[in-house]
Design a protein around this motif. Structure first.
Motif, mmCIF file in Angstrom:
data_model
loop_
_atom_site.group_PDB
_atom_site.id
_atom_site.type_symbol
_atom_site.label_atom_id
_atom_site.label_comp_id
_atom_site.label_asym_id
_atom_site.label_seq_id
_atom_site.Cartn_x
_atom_site.Cartn_y
_atom_site.Cartn_z
ATOM 1 N N SER A 189 0.830 -1.209 0.000
ATOM 2 C CA SER A 189 0.000 0.000 0.000
ATOM 3 C C SER A 189 0.860 1.252 0.000
ATOM 4 O O SER A 189 0.594 2.215 -0.715
ATOM 5 C CB SER A 189 -0.897 0.040 1.243
ATOM 6 N N LEU A 190 1.912 1.217 0.832
ATOM 7 C CA LEU A 190 2.764 2.395 0.973
ATOM 8 C C LEU A 190 3.392 2.794 -0.354
ATOM 9 O O LEU A 190 3.438 3.976 -0.707
ATOM 10 C CB LEU A 190 3.878 2.113 1.976
ATOM 11 N N ILE A 191 3.890 1.791 -1.086
ATOM 12 C CA ILE A 191 4.542 2.099 -2.355
ATOM 13 C C ILE A 191 3.547 2.738 -3.324
ATOM 14 O O ILE A 191 3.850 3.724 -4.004
ATOM 15 C CB ILE A 191 5.138 0.822 -2.975
ATOM 16 N N THR A 192 2.342 2.206 -3.352
ATOM 17 C CA THR A 192 1.350 2.773 -4.248
ATOM 18 C C THR A 192 0.998 4.191 -3.834
ATOM 19 O O THR A 192 0.840 5.082 -4.673
ATOM 20 C CB THR A 192 0.075 1.925 -4.224
ATOM 21 N N LEU A 193 0.889 4.392 -2.521
ATOM 22 C CA LEU A 193 0.593 5.741 -2.046
ATOM 23 C C LEU A 193 1.726 6.698 -2.393
ATOM 24 O O LEU A 193 1.489 7.851 -2.751
ATOM 25 C CB LEU A 193 0.369 5.729 -0.538
ATOM 26 N N TYR A 194 2.949 6.177 -2.292
ATOM 27 C CA TYR A 194 4.110 6.989 -2.657
ATOM 28 C C TYR A 194 3.972 7.480 -4.094
ATOM 29 O O TYR A 194 4.074 8.681 -4.369
ATOM 30 C CB TYR A 194 5.366 6.126 -2.474
ATOM 31 N N LEU A 195 3.692 6.547 -5.002
ATOM 32 C CA LEU A 195 3.513 6.938 -6.402
ATOM 33 C C LEU A 195 2.377 7.944 -6.549
ATOM 34 O O LEU A 195 2.503 8.960 -7.239
ATOM 35 C CB LEU A 195 3.199 5.709 -7.261
ATOM 36 N N THR A 196 1.262 7.684 -5.872
ATOM 37 C CA THR A 196 0.112 8.567 -6.004
ATOM 38 C C THR A 196 0.419 9.961 -5.493
ATOM 39 O O THR A 196 0.054 10.961 -6.118
ATOM 40 C CB THR A 196 -1.087 7.994 -5.234
ATOM 41 N N ILE A 197 1.085 10.023 -4.346
ATOM 42 C CA ILE A 197 1.366 11.339 -3.775
ATOM 43 C C ILE A 197 2.307 12.131 -4.680
ATOM 44 O O ILE A 197 2.105 13.325 -4.903
ATOM 45 C CB ILE A 197 1.939 11.193 -2.347
ATOM 46 N N VAL A 198 3.310 11.450 -5.241
ATOM 47 C CA VAL A 198 4.215 12.153 -6.146
ATOM 48 C C VAL A 198 3.436 12.711 -7.339
ATOM 49 O O VAL A 198 3.580 13.881 -7.713
ATOM 50 C CB VAL A 198 5.347 11.214 -6.623
ATOM 51 N N LEU A 199 2.573 11.863 -7.918
ATOM 52 C CA LEU A 199 1.789 12.316 -9.069
ATOM 53 C C LEU A 199 0.877 13.476 -8.697
ATOM 54 O O LEU A 199 0.736 14.452 -9.426
ATOM 55 C CB LEU A 199 0.953 11.157 -9.615
ATOM 56 N N CYS A 200 0.252 13.362 -7.521
ATOM 57 C CA CYS A 200 -0.647 14.417 -7.048
ATOM 58 C C CYS A 200 0.094 15.735 -6.913
ATOM 59 O O CYS A 200 -0.413 16.787 -7.289
ATOM 60 C CB CYS A 200 -1.145 14.050 -5.657
ATOM 61 N N TRP A 201 1.281 15.638 -6.370
ATOM 62 C CA TRP A 201 2.065 16.856 -6.142
ATOM 63 C C TRP A 201 2.460 17.474 -7.475
ATOM 64 O O TRP A 201 2.392 18.691 -7.660
ATOM 65 C CB TRP A 201 3.289 16.513 -5.297
ATOM 66 N N LEU A 202 2.867 16.632 -8.429
ATOM 67 C CA LEU A 202 3.195 17.159 -9.754
ATOM 68 C C LEU A 202 1.978 17.834 -10.380
ATOM 69 O O LEU A 202 2.079 18.906 -10.982
ATOM 70 C CB LEU A 202 3.680 16.025 -10.666
ATOM 71 N N LEU A 203 0.825 17.196 -10.198
ATOM 72 C CA LEU A 203 -0.411 17.795 -10.711
ATOM 73 C C LEU A 203 -0.649 19.152 -10.069
ATOM 74 O O LEU A 203 -0.988 20.136 -10.731
ATOM 75 C CB LEU A 203 -1.588 16.861 -10.423
ATOM 76 N N PHE A 204 -0.446 19.197 -8.764
ATOM 77 C CA PHE A 204 -0.661 20.435 -8.024
ATOM 78 C C PHE A 204 0.261 21.541 -8.535
ATOM 79 O O PHE A 204 -0.165 22.674 -8.775
ATOM 80 C CB PHE A 204 -0.419 20.148 -6.539
ATOM 81 N N ILE A 205 1.538 21.178 -8.749
ATOM 82 C CA ILE A 205 2.484 22.142 -9.294
ATOM 83 C C ILE A 205 2.027 22.593 -10.686
ATOM 84 O O ILE A 205 2.047 23.775 -11.032
ATOM 85 C CB ILE A 205 3.895 21.524 -9.378
ATOM 86 N N ALA A 206 1.569 21.615 -11.490
ATOM 87 C CA ALA A 206 1.192 21.940 -12.859
ATOM 88 C C ALA A 206 0.009 22.903 -12.903
ATOM 89 O O ALA A 206 -0.018 23.831 -13.703
ATOM 90 C CB ALA A 206 0.864 20.656 -13.628
ATOM 91 N N ILE A 207 -1.006 22.677 -12.030
ATOM 92 C CA ILE A 207 -2.188 23.529 -12.130
ATOM 93 C C ILE A 207 -2.047 24.811 -11.347
ATOM 94 O O ILE A 207 -2.789 25.754 -11.568
ATOM 95 C CB ILE A 207 -3.487 22.814 -11.698
ATOM 96 N N SER A 208 -1.085 24.885 -10.427
ATOM 97 C CA SER A 208 -0.987 26.139 -9.681
ATOM 98 C C SER A 208 -0.092 27.121 -10.430
ATOM 99 O O SER A 208 0.225 28.181 -9.922
ATOM 100 C CB SER A 208 -0.452 25.878 -8.274
ATOM 101 N N GLY A 209 0.319 26.767 -11.654
ATOM 102 C CA GLY A 209 1.047 27.702 -12.496
ATOM 103 C C GLY A 209 2.371 28.146 -11.905
ATOM 104 O O GLY A 209 2.745 29.303 -11.978
#
Lengths: 75, 284, 292
Positions: C265-285
């Motif tokens: 579970s942790l590894i999957t969450l790790y991947l998800t959180i990284v992707l989420c953060w990249l998304l956040f960076i991408a949309i916050s301009g």
């Protein structure tokens, strides 16, 4: 979605936003800690897979601490 | 002159041909399920025939009169409705707070909310199972296999979505209206009741509708955190294949029943779906 | 006049629910991932075993192959969805009678319960009476059996995903396209740019945030996919994606090795959180040098 040129975001207390780091976006202190952690975990996992029988895991820790430090200072 | 007229005619015709084709691609799978739901077991085999032979409703009546299925259906209705109402209320309060008060760390709350929504539910099954069976217990009663458990749990993915859908709406209501109401002597509840709720009503309705459908569609939590009493309609669908010798006609009928709310919602709330699914990151 | 305490009070029910049902499980897997906890072992309880779970995880062929499979699935599905969704959105920017009807029908799969999507496609491909195997055999002399051939199962999952999620891409692209200002496009045309150049130098840069958001959201969805694929193939060969693997390892009923389940579970969450953060960076301009 803002399509115009975004103004560089202002830090809460003005000191943490870095504009001249090597990372391709503006980062604050939280972001840099976060990036360091992500790199730390990634390095450890790769190390377990490919390096471990020959080199101990502590080396991975040391390596990621160095990279983390670099990101914190220059990111 | 005539050439441009001709080319425009061709453009129109090709547009329609294309869209009719796309519509067929979308609908044929569903149509096939409908056809299967209208057939007896024997009629299914042999050369697949995409046409409806006759109206055979026994699959539907079998499913709808089955007491277990009725219980599943009631559970789904109760859980989705209660969850949607809870989400609407909590999200309105939270959004109002995020929009009108200076709270430390608002941005980080945003990030954390998104993570909650995007986390793979499978990763949390184990801890949730342990919490449901061991942590939340009063004597013999546990949160496991109760409607209440699902209602609260579904907030984890519905609340973040609802807050980010409503945030744009509440931010769009001028703060001067709040101030005017306060000067007239309204308290916090007065402002919420007479200013925010009436102006945010359409957004609130959409939030409720989409939360409802997400809860209705959810499978993984329901399958692992209930056993007998609180099982929902999606788990019924999945079990149908594995446990019994699979009567495909009845499975199709059951799926058709599951589709009904989605169909209604797509027709009435189509415009807002995209907002709901992208956290309003992409504004229309 | 506005006391932050009142704000926190309004926010608190939300925070409490999310802390209990969203954050507590996270902390739980974070801790248990470093322990050995076998429920059926002679002595029940946690034994700290450091990185052993992760050591096992990085050599777990089932897990690694599920990751590889998920990547193939995601690449095929998302690439097709983006191309198709963009084309459809482009066609929807024009006005023609009946457009809204077509759009409503096109959107329908989005709201269908994933488990029902799985059921729909299972009925289509089931050997014996499904039309897909029948006509593939009749017309192309192709033996189609998703239970036997992993590649066919993978491709069926991809097509099912395209059926289910292309409308989402269409809608986001449509929103993105309609937010592009008219002037730069006109200006480029006046300057003699052809359609491809307009697309490449004007439309695409404006569309980039939307494109990024869509791709990230779809990747995270692909990691989470369980219900529809499970319903389609029952975890048969070629469809054992990461989501399904986690589910099998962590499912309380099927697994007894809770420590290992937590580390997965942790590894999957790790991947998800990284992707989420990249998304956040991408949309916050916050990208440097965005538009000039």
């Amino acid at each position: 979605m803002e399509t115009g040129k975004p103004p560089p975001p202002q830090g809460k207390r003005g000191e943490s936003i870095k504009e001249n780091g090597f990372l391709p976006f503006y980062t604050n202190a939280f972001d840099r800690v976060f990036i360091s952690l992500v790199i730390l975990i990634g390095i450890h996992l790769l190390w377990l897979r490919f390096m471990e029988p020959t080199l101990p895991i502590e080396l991975a820790t040391a390596l990621s601490l160095v990279i983390g430090f670099y990101v914190m200072r220059r990111g | 002159m005539s050439r441009s007229w001709q080319s425009r005619a061709w453009g129109t015709i090709s547009t329609y041909v294309f869209w009719v084709f796309m519509t067929l691609l979308t609908l044929i799978p569903i149509w096939w399920m409908f056809v299967v739901s209208m057939r007896t077991r024997v009629e299914l085999f042999g050369r697949p025939n995409l046409m409806l032979n006759r109206l055979y409703l026994e699959n539907y009546s079998n499913v709808l009169t089955d007491s277990a299925f009725q219980r599943y259906m009631t559970n789904s209705l109760v859980v989705s409705t209660a969850n949607a109402l809870l989400v609407m209320i909590l999200a309105l309060l939270a959004t109002y707070a995020l929009s009108r008060y200076k709270l430390a760390g608002r941005d980080n709350i945003f990030f954390w909310l998104i993570t909650n929504r995007m986390a793979p539910p499978a990763a949390f099954l184990l801890p949730l199972y342990i919490m449901f069976t061991r942590t939340f217990r009063l004597g013999d009663w546990t949160l496991f296999d109760t409607q209440l458990g699902l209602i609260l749990l579904y907030c984890v993915f519905n609340l973040p979505f609802a807050i980010w859908l409503l945030k744009g709406v509440v931010d769009g209501i001028p703060i001067e209206l709040d101030d005017a109401a306060m000067i007239d002597g309204a308290g916090l509840w007065g402002v919420l009741r007479h200013v925010i709720i009436p102006l945010a009503a359409p957004g609130l309705a959409v939030t409720g509708i989409l939360s409802w459908i997400f809860a209705w569609n959810e499978y993984l939590f329901a399958a692992n955190l209930t056993s007998v009493v609180a099982r929902t309609i999606t788990t019924a669908l999945a079990e149908f294949v594995t446990v019994t010798g699979t009567n495909w006609g009845e499975l199709a009928a059951m799926s058709m029943v599951t589709l009904v709310p989605s169909a209604i919602i797509v027709i009435f709330a189509q415009r807002y779906i995209v907002m709901g699914l992208t956290f309003g990151a992409v504004k229309e | 006049m506005r006391n932050p305490r009142v704000g926190w009070a309004l926010l608190s029910p939300t925070l409490i629910i999310l802390l209990i049902f969203g954050f507590a499980p996270f902390v739980y897997v974070l801790v248990v991932g470093f322990f050995d906890w076998n429920v059926f072992a002679a002595e029940d309880g946690l034994r700290f075993n450091g990185l052993d779970n992760f050591r096992r995880l990085v050599f777990d062929e089932l897990f690694l192959s599920s990751v590889g499979l998920t990547i193939r699935f995601a690449v095929f599905a998302i690439a097709s969805e983006i191309v198709l969704g963009f084309a459809l959105a482009q066609m929807l920017t024009r006005n023609f009678p009946g457009k809204s009807l077509f759009r409503i029908i096109h959107t329908f799969p989005l709201m269908v319960a994933p488990i029902a999507v799985g059921a729909i496609w299972r009925l289509l491909v089931i050997p014996g009476f499904g039309p897909v195997p029948f006509f593939l055999d009749r017309w192309f002399d192709l033996t189609y059996q998703i239970g036997t051939y992993p590649d066919q199962a993978l491709m069926t999952s991809v097509i099912m995903d395209i059926w289910h999620w292309t409308p989402f891409v269409t809608l986001t692209m449509l929103a993105g396209l309609s937010s592009i200002p008219r002037e730069p496009v006109e200006q480029a045309k006046v300057d003699g740019a052809n359609r491809l150049q307009v697309f490449w130098y004007v439309t695409l840069p404006f569309l980039r945030p939307v494109l990024l958001t869509t791709v990230f959201i779809r990747i995270m969805d692909a990691i989470r996919t369980v219900d529809e694929v499970w319903m389609l193939a029952g975890g048969g060969p070629g469809t054992r994606f990461t989501g399904i693997y986690i589910w099998r390892v962590t499912s309380p009923a099927a697994s007894a090795d809770w420590g290992y389940g937590s580390s997965v579970s942790l590894i999957t969450l790790y991947l998800t959180i990284v992707l989420c953060w990249l998304l956040f960076i991408a949309i916050s301009g916050r990208r440097k040098g965005e538009v000039e």
